[in-house]
Structures are given as C-alpha cells and as structure tokens.
Write a protein that holds these residues in place. Structure first.
Motif, mmCIF file in Angstrom:
data_model
loop_
_atom_site.group_PDB
_atom_site.id
_atom_site.type_symbol
_atom_site.label_atom_id
_atom_site.label_comp_id
_atom_site.label_asym_id
_atom_site.label_seq_id
_atom_site.Cartn_x
_atom_site.Cartn_y
_atom_site.Cartn_z
ATOM 1 N N THR A 68 0.862 -1.179 0.000
ATOM 2 C CA THR A 68 0.000 0.000 0.000
ATOM 3 C C THR A 68 0.902 1.235 0.000
ATOM 4 O O THR A 68 2.128 1.130 0.178
ATOM 5 C CB THR A 68 -0.892 0.017 1.247
ATOM 6 O OG1 THR A 68 -0.039 0.072 2.399
ATOM 7 C CG2 THR A 68 -1.796 -1.214 1.302
ATOM 8 N N GLU A 69 0.305 2.393 -0.161
ATOM 9 C CA GLU A 69 1.095 3.636 -0.146
ATOM 10 C C GLU A 69 1.912 3.795 1.140
ATOM 11 O O GLU A 69 3.096 4.140 1.067
ATOM 12 C CB GLU A 69 0.180 4.842 -0.387
ATOM 13 C CG GLU A 69 0.899 6.177 -0.398
ATOM 14 C CD GLU A 69 1.942 6.328 -1.503
ATOM 15 O OE1 GLU A 69 2.894 7.112 -1.308
ATOM 16 O OE2 GLU A 69 1.822 5.672 -2.568
ATOM 17 N N GLU A 115 12.941 8.077 -4.533
ATOM 18 C CA GLU A 115 11.715 8.624 -5.119
ATOM 19 C C GLU A 115 11.370 7.883 -6.411
ATOM 20 O O GLU A 115 10.208 7.525 -6.645
ATOM 21 C CB GLU A 115 11.905 10.125 -5.379
ATOM 22 C CG GLU A 115 10.642 10.931 -5.385
ATOM 23 C CD GLU A 115 9.701 10.706 -4.207
ATOM 24 O OE1 GLU A 115 8.555 10.291 -4.466
ATOM 25 O OE2 GLU A 115 10.081 10.938 -3.044
ATOM 26 N N ALA A 116 12.387 7.630 -7.244
ATOM 27 C CA ALA A 116 12.168 6.893 -8.495
ATOM 28 C C ALA A 116 11.685 5.477 -8.196
ATOM 29 O O ALA A 116 10.796 4.950 -8.882
ATOM 30 C CB ALA A 116 13.458 6.861 -9.323
ATOM 31 N N PHE A 117 12.263 4.851 -7.181
ATOM 32 C CA PHE A 117 11.861 3.503 -6.793
ATOM 33 C C PHE A 117 10.413 3.509 -6.293
ATOM 34 O O PHE A 117 9.620 2.639 -6.647
ATOM 35 C CB PHE A 117 12.821 2.963 -5.733
ATOM 36 C CG PHE A 117 12.582 1.526 -5.348
ATOM 37 C CD1 PHE A 117 12.194 0.580 -6.286
ATOM 38 C CD2 PHE A 117 12.764 1.112 -4.043
ATOM 39 C CE1 PHE A 117 11.988 -0.757 -5.927
ATOM 40 C CE2 PHE A 117 12.562 -0.207 -3.668
ATOM 41 C CZ PHE A 117 12.168 -1.135 -4.617
ATOM 42 N N MET A 118 10.047 4.509 -5.501
ATOM 43 C CA MET A 118 8.678 4.589 -4.995
ATOM 44 C C MET A 118 7.686 4.782 -6.148
ATOM 45 O O MET A 118 6.604 4.189 -6.137
ATOM 46 C CB MET A 118 8.544 5.689 -3.937
ATOM 47 C CG MET A 118 9.246 5.311 -2.630
ATOM 48 S SD MET A 118 8.901 6.417 -1.228
ATOM 49 C CE MET A 118 9.831 7.863 -1.692
ATOM 50 N N ARG A 155 4.684 2.201 -7.013
ATOM 51 C CA ARG A 155 3.284 2.622 -7.183
ATOM 52 C C ARG A 155 2.706 2.057 -8.476
ATOM 53 O O ARG A 155 1.519 1.713 -8.533
ATOM 54 C CB ARG A 155 3.184 4.145 -7.161
ATOM 55 C CG ARG A 155 3.417 4.723 -5.784
ATOM 56 C CD ARG A 155 3.289 6.247 -5.737
ATOM 57 N NE ARG A 155 3.649 6.714 -4.413
ATOM 58 C CZ ARG A 155 4.772 7.380 -4.124
ATOM 59 N NH1 ARG A 155 5.634 7.698 -5.085
ATOM 60 N NH2 ARG A 155 5.021 7.738 -2.892
ATOM 61 N N ALA A 156 3.530 1.956 -9.519
ATOM 62 C CA ALA A 156 3.064 1.358 -10.777
ATOM 63 C C ALA A 156 2.825 -0.139 -10.601
ATOM 64 O O ALA A 156 1.787 -0.669 -10.997
ATOM 65 C CB ALA A 156 4.080 1.621 -11.892
ATOM 66 N N VAL A 157 3.774 -0.825 -9.963
ATOM 67 C CA VAL A 157 3.686 -2.278 -9.796
ATOM 68 C C VAL A 157 2.532 -2.660 -8.869
ATOM 69 O O VAL A 157 1.774 -3.591 -9.159
ATOM 70 C CB VAL A 157 5.024 -2.842 -9.237
ATOM 71 C CG1 VAL A 157 4.895 -4.307 -8.849
ATOM 72 C CG2 VAL A 157 6.152 -2.651 -10.254
#
Length: 167
Positions: free
Chosen positions: A84-85, A127-130, A134-136
């Motif tokens: 989750t977020e 940030e890029a990983f997060m 979020r996409a996955v």
C-alpha cells in the motif's frame, strides 16, 4: 489495539507496527524481491521464515494497512499481496537501515549490493523507486526508469563476479 499503546510517540507507534522480527523482512521481500504470493514469500526467504510466522505477519501487515490482498485471477487458490502507499513510503527507512547495516554489520556482498546502491542513489533514487512501486502495486503509470531492474542487474553481476572469483 488502542488500549495496547504505551505512548503517542511516533517512534513507539511505528515500532508497534513494524518492530517485530519479521514484518520489515516480509515488506522487503515484497518490495525488492517482488514476491507477491504466500509460497514465494515462504520458499524464497533468505532467512527461512516459518509458515506459521509468515501467515501471522501477513495478517498483521494486512490489518495495519501496509499490504493489500486480492485473488489471483490465474489461480483460484492463490492471493496476490501488494504494497500500500504507507508501505511504499518505507523505502527511505529501509534504504537507511540497509546503509546502516552495510556500515556496521558483517554483510554478505551479494545481499549488500542493493543497500549500497540505494545509499549511493539517495533520495532521488528512492523517489524513483517509490514511483515504480506505485506502478507495480497500485496501478499507477509505469515510469521510464526501472530501479528494480537496476538493483536486480547489480545483484546478478555481483553473483557472477563472486562465482567467477570462487570458481
């Protein structure tokens, strides 16, 4: 749960959710290993988590709102676990824990490579990983950069180098 809290301190409250031996390991395996099914989490655990403990931790993480669970359309008996977020926002914490572990504990090189890369990449990489997570896990649009692929490639390269040195 409300009656169990000993204080309203944010560190205490975070530890009440995350502070047991296994919760962050399960999140790590979903996050970095993309292990989305119970069997994958059980059978591919580097630490050898017991099935009853895994089941209890998954239940705890679902109740705490860090994981969600849905039926796998390909397998009637299987469920897919997603971050989750709030779990995705643990990336900086896990990156910092990994960096600390690299600095202060006797890590194995192949299991430390992701932590080293996350530490070197800093907040912009996190940030890029997060965004990718979020996409996955949440169905957000896929970013151009795949941090998961970069981390996996570095891990595999370390394995090849180590096996080449040993062999």
């Amino acid at each position: 749960m409300e009656g169990m809290r000993r204080s309203g301190c944010p560190i205490n409250l975070a530890l009440e959710v995350l502070g047991d031996r296994w919760s962050l390991i399960v999140i790590r395996d979903v996050m970095f290993g993309n292990r989305r099914h119970y069997r994958e989490l059980l059978n591919q655990s580097e630490e050898g988590i017991a099935s009853n403990i895994l089941a209890a931790r998954l239940k705890h993480l679902l109740e705490a709102g860090l994981l969600s669970k849905r039926d796998d359309p390909r397998h009637r008996q299987k469920s897919i676990y997603s971050l989750t977020e709030p779990a995705i926002q643990l990336v900086p914490l896990l990156a910092q824990m990994g960096a600390w572990g690299v600095r202060h504990t006797p890590v194995s090189e192949e299991l430390a490579i992701r932590a080293r890369l996350l530490a070197q990449g800093g907040p912009s990489l996190w940030e890029a990983f997060m965004e990718e997570l979020r996409a996955v896990h949440l169905g957000a649009p896929a970013p151009a950069r795949s941090v998961l692929a970069e981390l996996q490639a570095a891990f595999e390269k370390t394995l090849r180098v180590r096996s080449g040195v040993a062999g």
